[in-house]
Structures are given as structure tokens and as C-alpha cells.
Design an enzyme around this catalytic site. Sequence first.
Site, PDB file in Angstrom:
ATOM      1  N   CYS A  45       0.837  -1.214   0.000  1.00 61.17           N
ATOM      2  CA  CYS A  45       0.000   0.000   0.000  1.00 61.17           C
ATOM      3  C   CYS A  45       0.866   1.256   0.000  1.00 61.17           C
ATOM      4  O   CYS A  45       0.556   2.240  -0.684  1.00 61.17           O
ATOM      5  CB  CYS A  45      -0.914   0.018   1.222  1.00 61.17           C
ATOM      6  SG  CYS A  45      -2.098  -1.327   1.259  1.00 61.17           S
TER       7      CYS A  45
HETATM    8  C1  BEZ Z   1       0.497  -4.605   1.912  1.00 64.18           C
HETATM    9  O1  BEZ Z   1       0.123  -3.496   1.549  1.00 64.18           O
HETATM   10  O2  BEZ Z   1       1.665  -4.940   1.832  1.00 64.18           O
HETATM   11  C2  BEZ Z   1      -0.513  -5.589   2.462  1.00 64.18           C
HETATM   12  C3  BEZ Z   1      -1.655  -5.132   3.094  1.00 64.18           C
HETATM   13  C4  BEZ Z   1      -2.555  -6.043   3.612  1.00 64.18           C
HETATM   14  C5  BEZ Z   1      -2.339  -7.394   3.459  1.00 64.18           C
HETATM   15  C6  BEZ Z   1      -1.196  -7.828   2.773  1.00 64.18           C
HETATM   16  C7  BEZ Z   1      -0.287  -6.921   2.265  1.00 64.18           C
END
Ligand code: BEZ
Length: 211
Positions: A45
Amino acid sequence: MAILIGDIAPDFEADTTEGHIRFHDYIEGSWAVLFSHPKNFTPVCTTELGYTAKLKPEFDKRGVKVLGLSVDKLENHAGWAADIAETQGTALNFPLIADPTQEIARKYDMIHPNADNSLTVRSVFVIGPDKKVKLKIEYPASTGRNFDEIIRVIDSLQLTARHQVATPVNWKVGEDVIIVASVTDEAAREKYPEGWKTVRPYLRLVPQPRT
Ligand code: BEZ
């Protein structure tokens, strides 16, 4: 019921990093991209939001308002924004919606319970100035999206909104486009006096209109 292409994007009120908004008023007259990210302070994210902030001039050029959404609290967004600026080289420059009650996420089917019952997947909605959904895509949490592709789709959507054309596989700005079936050869002769290439009667290619 699921939101489908062609449906009016549901309206909502929300607190965002840029103040309280009513969605339909906020996007009035513009194109919009509403996308969910599963959770603040997570790696994928963080990279997505930094890259989207870098693309802001491209969205602006196309008259598109971008909004991110997660089910985190507003105060949590502010803390993360500093991390995004520091690690991705671009500060957040578009509103992040705080949806801690999940009301908006559930309205937009951004939570897929068999994937995760409390976080969103990576949904993207492109919404036209008529407030109708023009595109929806969904990625799992583990795969970062290609925001250059979202710009490419917006270019196609905006072109097809202005002209009676469609865009072929892997089309990019400047490449030939397809005259849609509802345009007869007679009408096409008026629109494209310089002609077009007929590959099949149903597959007619013409240089991309420039206006
Ligand atoms: C991420 O943004 O890395 C992420 C967010 C939630 C679950 C898995 C990965």
C-alpha cells in the site's frame, strides 16, 4: 447487490485527509478514481500510494479526481502520510478516506470475506462525469496494482466517450482505434474522409481522433 459497470456509483459522506466530503458533490463534473487499499502502514500500500501521488499531474491533465480509501481511522492516515512522503519521495496529494465502520467499503463490495473479513481487497472504480461506473478492477492484497494501466484505461474511456470508437488490445495513446459497429460505412465516410483500413467488415481501423 454488486455494483456493475454502468451503475451509478453509490454516494456517501466521509472524513478524509482533506476534510469531510459528500462523494457526489466532491466529484461533480469530473472523472474520478476511487480505490481501496487494505491497510495503512503496510508495504505494498505504501508503494501504491506514493506512486499514485507521483501520477497526480497525469490525473489532473485528464480532469480526474483520485480518492483512496481504507478501513483505518483518520488519525492513522495522517501518521502514515509522513512515511509515504519519506519513503516514496512524494507526499500524499489526494484525499484518503477513513472508513473505520466499513460502511463505504461494504457498499462498494471492497471487502471479500473469503479473502479477509476485515480488510479490503485492492478495488479500483473509474467513475465518469455522469457518476456512472466505467471500470472496476479488483486485485488481492498481495499484488500491487499498475497505476499506469489505470491512466491508459482512462485515456481509452475518455476517447470513446468523445468519439464512436473502441480501443484494441494493448492500445496506447496515438495508436489506431476501432470504428464501432453502430457506425455504418456511409457515416464513417463522413467522419473519416481520409478513409480507414478494413481488416474485416466488423474490424475497421482508423487513426486515433485527436480532439
Ligand atoms: C500490503 O500493503 O503490503 C498488504 C496489506 C494487507 C495485506 C497484505 C499486504
